[in-house]
Scaffold this motif. Sequence first.
Motif, PDB file in Angstrom:
ATOM      1  N   LYS A 128      -0.108  27.769  44.871  1.00 42.35           N
ATOM      2  CA  LYS A 128      -0.946  28.790  44.253  1.00 42.35           C
ATOM      3  C   LYS A 128      -1.402  29.776  45.318  1.00 42.35           C
ATOM      4  CE  LYS A 128      -2.696  25.704  40.634  1.00 42.35           C
ATOM      5  NZ  LYS A 128      -3.899  25.117  39.987  1.00 42.35           N
ATOM      6  N   TYR A 129      -1.421  31.062  44.962  1.00 42.93           N
ATOM      7  CA  TYR A 129      -1.848  32.070  45.921  1.00 42.93           C
ATOM      8  C   TYR A 129      -2.402  33.284  45.187  1.00 42.93           C
ATOM      9  CZ  TYR A 129       2.509  34.617  44.891  1.00 42.93           C
ATOM     10  OH  TYR A 129       3.517  35.297  44.267  1.00 42.93           O
ATOM     11  N   LEU A 130      -3.064  34.159  45.929  1.00 48.14           N
ATOM     12  CA  LEU A 130      -3.619  35.393  45.398  1.00 48.14           C
ATOM     13  C   LEU A 130      -2.777  36.564  45.877  1.00 48.14           C
ATOM     14  CD1 LEU A 130      -7.415  34.756  46.110  1.00 48.14           C
ATOM     15  CD2 LEU A 130      -6.181  34.313  43.988  1.00 48.14           C
ATOM     16  N   SER A 131      -2.738  37.621  45.083  1.00 44.07           N
ATOM     17  CA  SER A 131      -1.987  38.809  45.496  1.00 44.07           C
ATOM     18  C   SER A 131      -2.605  39.380  46.768  1.00 44.07           C
ATOM     19  CB  SER A 131      -2.008  39.861  44.384  1.00 44.07           C
ATOM     20  OG  SER A 131      -3.335  40.197  44.026  1.00 44.07           O
ATOM     21  N   GLY A 132      -1.744  39.768  47.694  1.00 48.09           N
ATOM     22  CA  GLY A 132      -2.206  40.307  48.968  1.00 48.09           C
ATOM     23  C   GLY A 132      -2.270  39.280  50.080  1.00 48.09           C
ATOM     24  N   GLN A 133      -1.998  38.016  49.782  1.00 49.77           N
ATOM     25  CA  GLN A 133      -2.027  36.996  50.831  1.00 49.77           C
ATOM     26  C   GLN A 133      -0.724  36.996  51.624  1.00 49.77           C
ATOM     27  OE1 GLN A 133      -3.287  33.380  48.531  1.00 49.77           O
ATOM     28  NE2 GLN A 133      -5.067  33.449  49.874  1.00 49.77           N
ATOM     29  N   TRP A 134      -0.741  36.312  52.771  1.00 57.03           N
ATOM     30  CA  TRP A 134       0.430  36.283  53.650  1.00 57.03           C
ATOM     31  C   TRP A 134       0.785  34.840  54.011  1.00 57.03           C
ATOM     32  CZ3 TRP A 134      -0.396  34.264  58.597  1.00 57.03           C
ATOM     33  CH2 TRP A 134      -1.725  34.177  59.013  1.00 57.03           C
ATOM     34  N   VAL A 135       2.015  34.675  54.483  1.00 54.70           N
ATOM     35  CA  VAL A 135       2.531  33.365  54.870  1.00 54.70           C
ATOM     36  C   VAL A 135       3.233  33.484  56.214  1.00 54.70           C
ATOM     37  CG1 VAL A 135       2.823  32.526  52.504  1.00 54.70           C
ATOM     38  CG2 VAL A 135       4.687  33.786  53.609  1.00 54.70           C
ATOM     39  N   ARG A 136       3.529  32.325  56.806  1.00 54.55           N
ATOM     40  CA  ARG A 136       4.325  32.269  58.028  1.00 54.55           C
ATOM     41  C   ARG A 136       5.680  31.695  57.668  1.00 54.55           C
ATOM     42  NH1 ARG A 136       2.447  28.746  61.853  1.00 54.55           N
ATOM     43  NH2 ARG A 136       3.529  29.906  63.466  1.00 54.55           N
ATOM     44  N   LEU A 137       6.743  32.401  58.091  1.00 52.12           N
ATOM     45  CA  LEU A 137       8.092  32.023  57.703  1.00 52.12           C
ATOM     46  C   LEU A 137       8.972  31.740  58.916  1.00 52.12           C
ATOM     47  CD1 LEU A 137       8.896  34.688  54.934  1.00 52.12           C
ATOM     48  CD2 LEU A 137       7.965  32.394  54.632  1.00 52.12           C
ATOM     49  N   ALA A 138       9.908  30.826  58.714  1.00 52.53           N
ATOM     50  CA  ALA A 138      10.989  30.575  59.673  1.00 52.53           C
ATOM     51  C   ALA A 138      12.261  30.384  58.863  1.00 52.53           C
ATOM     52  CB  ALA A 138      10.703  29.338  60.516  1.00 52.53           C
ATOM     53  N   CYS A 139      13.398  30.596  59.495  1.00 54.34           N
ATOM     54  CA  CYS A 139      14.683  30.446  58.815  1.00 54.34           C
ATOM     55  C   CYS A 139      15.487  29.355  59.510  1.00 54.34           C
ATOM     56  CB  CYS A 139      15.457  31.767  58.828  1.00 54.34           C
ATOM     57  SG  CYS A 139      17.020  31.719  57.938  1.00 54.34           S
ATOM     58  N   THR A 140      16.053  28.436  58.715  1.00 62.51           N
ATOM     59  CA  THR A 140      16.798  27.315  59.293  1.00 62.51           C
ATOM     60  C   THR A 140      18.107  27.760  59.930  1.00 62.51           C
ATOM     61  OG1 THR A 140      17.817  26.852  57.145  1.00 62.51           O
ATOM     62  CG2 THR A 140      15.791  25.652  57.684  1.00 62.51           C
ATOM     63  N   ALA A 141      18.517  29.009  59.680  1.00 57.98           N
ATOM     64  CA  ALA A 141      19.739  29.512  60.306  1.00 57.98           C
ATOM     65  C   ALA A 141      19.521  29.828  61.784  1.00 57.98           C
ATOM     66  CB  ALA A 141      20.235  30.758  59.576  1.00 57.98           C
ATOM     67  N   PHE A 142      18.239  29.989  62.180  1.00 52.06           N
ATOM     68  CA  PHE A 142      17.910  30.285  63.573  1.00 52.06           C
ATOM     69  C   PHE A 142      17.066  29.149  64.132  1.00 52.06           C
ATOM     70  CE2 PHE A 142      17.386  34.417  61.157  1.00 52.06           C
ATOM     71  CZ  PHE A 142      18.749  34.648  61.125  1.00 52.06           C
ATOM     72  N   LYS A 143      16.213  29.481  65.082  1.00 49.67           N
ATOM     73  CA  LYS A 143      15.307  28.495  65.650  1.00 49.67           C
ATOM     74  C   LYS A 143      14.249  28.157  64.611  1.00 49.67           C
ATOM     75  CE  LYS A 143      16.052  30.335  70.270  1.00 49.67           C
ATOM     76  NZ  LYS A 143      15.487  31.089  71.399  1.00 49.67           N
ATOM     77  N   THR A 144      14.262  26.913  64.135  1.00 50.36           N
ATOM     78  CA  THR A 144      13.420  26.533  63.009  1.00 50.36           C
ATOM     79  C   THR A 144      11.938  26.474  63.353  1.00 50.36           C
ATOM     80  OG1 THR A 144      13.823  24.202  63.510  1.00 50.36           O
ATOM     81  CG2 THR A 144      15.271  25.244  61.889  1.00 50.36           C
ATOM     82  N   GLU A 145      11.602  26.486  64.634  1.00 50.40           N
ATOM     83  CA  GLU A 145      10.195  26.397  65.030  1.00 50.40           C
ATOM     84  C   GLU A 145       9.598  27.767  65.343  1.00 50.40           C
ATOM     85  OE1 GLU A 145       8.484  23.685  64.750  1.00 50.40           O
ATOM     86  OE2 GLU A 145      10.289  22.609  64.119  1.00 50.40           O
ATOM     87  N   GLU A 146      10.389  28.830  65.185  1.00 53.35           N
ATOM     88  CA  GLU A 146       9.881  30.179  65.446  1.00 53.35           C
ATOM     89  C   GLU A 146       9.412  30.794  64.139  1.00 53.35           C
ATOM     90  OE1 GLU A 146      11.292  34.464  67.385  1.00 53.35           O
ATOM     91  OE2 GLU A 146      12.491  32.645  67.691  1.00 53.35           O
ATOM     92  N   PHE A 147       8.098  30.846  63.943  1.00 47.41           N
ATOM     93  CA  PHE A 147       7.503  31.340  62.706  1.00 47.41           C
ATOM     94  C   PHE A 147       6.954  32.754  62.905  1.00 47.41           C
ATOM     95  CE2 PHE A 147       7.707  26.898  61.780  1.00 47.41           C
ATOM     96  CZ  PHE A 147       7.754  26.798  60.392  1.00 47.41           C
ATOM     97  N   HIS A 148       7.088  33.561  61.851  1.00 53.75           N
ATOM     98  CA  HIS A 148       6.565  34.925  61.862  1.00 53.75           C
ATOM     99  C   HIS A 148       5.768  35.167  60.587  1.00 53.75           C
ATOM    100  CE1 HIS A 148       9.013  36.416  65.330  1.00 53.75           C
ATOM    101  NE2 HIS A 148       9.748  35.373  64.982  1.00 53.75           N
ATOM    102  N   SER A 149       4.753  36.005  60.693  1.00 53.70           N
ATOM    103  CA  SER A 149       3.841  36.243  59.575  1.00 53.70           C
ATOM    104  C   SER A 149       4.290  37.449  58.753  1.00 53.70           C
ATOM    105  CB  SER A 149       2.420  36.482  60.100  1.00 53.70           C
ATOM    106  OG  SER A 149       1.978  35.386  60.859  1.00 53.70           O
ATOM    107  N   PHE A 150       4.337  37.262  57.421  1.00 52.56           N
ATOM    108  CA  PHE A 150       4.717  38.335  56.504  1.00 52.56           C
ATOM    109  C   PHE A 150       3.877  38.247  55.237  1.00 52.56           C
ATOM    110  CE2 PHE A 150       8.591  37.271  58.882  1.00 52.56           C
ATOM    111  CZ  PHE A 150       8.837  38.492  59.495  1.00 52.56           C
TER     112      PHE A 150
END
Length: 271
Positions: free
Chosen positions: A98-120
């Motif tokens: 559950k989330y509210l509009s305008g909130q952000w998350v930290r993402l990583a992609c398993t195709a690259f370094k899985t421990e490198e997270f970025h905020s979007f």
Amino acid sequence: MVIIFVFAHPVIRKKAYRFFWSTHKLYVVLYILCLIHGLARLTGAPRFWLFFIGPGIVYTLDKVVSLRTKYMALDVIETELLPSDVIRVKFYRPPNLKYLSGQWVRLACTAFKTEEFHSFTLTSAPHENFLSCHIKAQGPWTWKLRNYFDPCNYNLEDQPKIRLEGPFGGGNQDWYKFEVAVMVGGGIGVTPYASILNDLVFGTSTNRYSGVACKKVYFLWICPSHRHFEWFIDVLRDVEKKDVTNVLEIHIFITQFFHKFDLRTTMLVSV
């Protein structure tokens, strides 16, 4: 403190994000040293713990709460390359998220370094059954993501996952309490409004928010040139189509015109 400060410089953070994030974790050591600094009692009894205990408890509680969605591995549903070096990534939404509009998350992609997270910022609205982010390619990781999902390079047999942590942020949900609301976005700060405006027109057209007093919402966006909002135009058009109650009025202000003979700029001036 010096190490954290140096590696937090915008140039280093953009070009060597992994080193920035690794050194940023030294804040744990910093606070431990601050706590033991006064034990010698050279200038009096240690008092730093009085200032540390309050924020420390809040921080600990926040970490405990965020463990429920920490590092979820979610399937990528769809990707789309958009103008202005932006990629739209649409991925699976867990039933319990559950989330509210305008909130952000930290993402990583398993195709690259899985421990490198970025905020979007999440650009999907809370009522939608999927999650999405619009990511502009600016640094090494974001360019790698865009190039990886380029149709010319993407291997359909290789299905990476998006690892997610969040959501974070308070959102912007107070607009419905007022008869008239003004929302202002500047430059890249418009990204949260992809979710907020979608949530707004859905809420007003379906009476989602009980006791809605809002009769008009003015959305103003100030940006340097048309090149900064090419991808966002489609979002605004979609929102306008869904706005059956005509509660939303959109105004875009362009502050710079570098391309005097650009046809698209000429059309915008005429409008």
